[in-house]
Scaffold this active site. Sequence first.
Site, PDB file in Angstrom:
ATOM      1  N   LYS A  50       2.046   4.423 -11.529  1.00 42.52           N
ATOM      2  CA  LYS A  50       3.410   4.579 -11.302  1.00 42.52           C
ATOM      3  C   LYS A  50       4.179   3.766 -12.074  1.00 42.52           C
ATOM      4  O   LYS A  50       5.113   4.072 -12.430  1.00 42.52           O
ATOM      5  CB  LYS A  50       3.483   4.599  -9.858  1.00 42.52           C
ATOM      6  CG  LYS A  50       2.921   5.662  -9.139  1.00 42.52           C
ATOM      7  CD  LYS A  50       2.825   5.357  -7.495  1.00 42.52           C
ATOM      8  CE  LYS A  50       1.952   6.652  -6.890  1.00 42.52           C
ATOM      9  NZ  LYS A  50       1.881   6.493  -5.269  1.00 42.52           N
ATOM     10  N   GLN A  92       2.714   2.596  -0.287  1.00 43.72           N
ATOM     11  CA  GLN A  92       1.316   3.367  -0.649  1.00 43.72           C
ATOM     12  C   GLN A  92       0.470   3.526   0.403  1.00 43.72           C
ATOM     13  O   GLN A  92       0.072   2.620   1.255  1.00 43.72           O
ATOM     14  CB  GLN A  92       0.726   2.268  -1.851  1.00 43.72           C
ATOM     15  CG  GLN A  92      -0.416   3.060  -2.469  1.00 43.72           C
ATOM     16  CD  GLN A  92       0.152   4.287  -3.388  1.00 43.72           C
ATOM     17  OE1 GLN A  92       1.179   4.340  -3.708  1.00 43.72           O
ATOM     18  NE2 GLN A  92      -0.756   5.118  -3.601  1.00 43.72           N
ATOM     19  N   ASP A 113       8.730   9.947  -1.665  1.00 42.47           N
ATOM     20  CA  ASP A 113       7.287  10.315  -1.456  1.00 42.47           C
ATOM     21  C   ASP A 113       7.316  11.754  -0.560  1.00 42.47           C
ATOM     22  O   ASP A 113       6.398  12.369  -0.390  1.00 42.47           O
ATOM     23  CB  ASP A 113       6.482   9.436  -0.636  1.00 42.47           C
ATOM     24  CG  ASP A 113       5.254   8.716  -1.315  1.00 42.47           C
ATOM     25  OD1 ASP A 113       4.936   9.413  -2.423  1.00 42.47           O
ATOM     26  OD2 ASP A 113       4.844   7.686  -1.281  1.00 42.47           O
TER      27      ASP A 113
HETATM   28  N1  GUN Z   1      -1.923   7.541  -1.574  1.00 44.03           N
HETATM   29  C1  GUN Z   1      -2.551   8.523  -2.091  1.00 44.03           C
HETATM   30  N2  GUN Z   1      -1.670   9.314  -2.381  1.00 44.03           N
HETATM   31  C2  GUN Z   1      -0.534   8.743  -2.257  1.00 44.03           C
HETATM   32  C3  GUN Z   1       0.612   9.406  -2.660  1.00 44.03           C
HETATM   33  O1  GUN Z   1       1.203  10.170  -3.300  1.00 44.03           O
HETATM   34  N3  GUN Z   1       1.874   8.470  -2.175  1.00 44.03           N
HETATM   35  C4  GUN Z   1       1.480   7.505  -1.487  1.00 44.03           C
HETATM   36  N4  GUN Z   1       2.692   6.485  -1.059  1.00 44.03           N
HETATM   37  N5  GUN Z   1       0.449   6.798  -1.259  1.00 44.03           N
HETATM   38  C5  GUN Z   1      -0.596   7.727  -1.521  1.00 44.03           C
END
Ligand code: GUN
Length: 275
Positions: A50, A92, A113
């Site tokens: 990211k 996350q 998200d």
């Molecule tokens: N953990 C696995 N996939 C994701 C996601 O798309 N967003 C977040 N915040 N955590 C994750």
Amino acid sequence: MSAKLIDGKKIAAEIELELKTKILELDSPPRLSVVQVGEDPASTSYIRAKSNAAERVGIELTHHHLSEDVSKPDLEKLIINLNETENGIIIQLPLPKGLEEALDFIQPENDVDGFHSVNLGNLVQGKSGMKPCTPAGIVEMLYRSGNNPEGKHVVIVGRSTIVGKPLALLLSQKGVDATVTVCHSRTPNIGEYCKQADILVAAVGYPNTITSDMVKPGAVVIDVGVNRTEEGLVGDTSYDVREVAGQLTPVPGGVGPMTVVMLMSNVVAASLKTD
Ligand code: GUN
């Protein structure tokens, strides 16, 4: 016949270019904060992806790395402060037990998200709002690879809150118009459902769950699995699926880059609202 691979990396790169142009027109770069609690190695690797994407498109990303034993009030305080300064905030996942409610500390308009109860509620009602990144990325990838889901039978294997359920909502909403079947761990004879799919989405989290005998010849197979094995990163479909499917998303290089670029897209959308 071997399935044509749908190149998620290439499609994501096209979208990055579009975002970069939009960002250049803003007065200041959009701001994204990523909150990580604990040391989950998969989370660290997702955050790196990211962060690299944010740098490429011109988003200012700040990584807040907290210890596993952070208290709920301290986490809440951080998020409430970030709500004031950031365009987008993500926490996350997975979070340590007891901290899951922290997702709702993020203001819905900063929830890039799309996990906040308000945003998930808007999705159920077909209203506009932040859409979860993996499902939104899958829909975008279908359109951009020439696979309009309208009138198609999509079978989703997996009913998670971040992939299966929101994807079923996005695909069945008015204007997208797919017919959706959701299968899960308690569905008997899963293969019988899968074999009826024009578009089959594997979002289970176990390698080799979808085998070639479960796939209709020529079907489009979207593999959402990210499984770390001794052989490296693999999806949820077995290797021989490519002998039957018409098109297939590779792992890595399929859905993963689409998830990341949809996050960047949500951050740009959030910043345009406050610009
Ligand atoms: N953990 C696995 N996939 C994701 C996601 O798309 N967003 C977040 N915040 N955590 C994750």
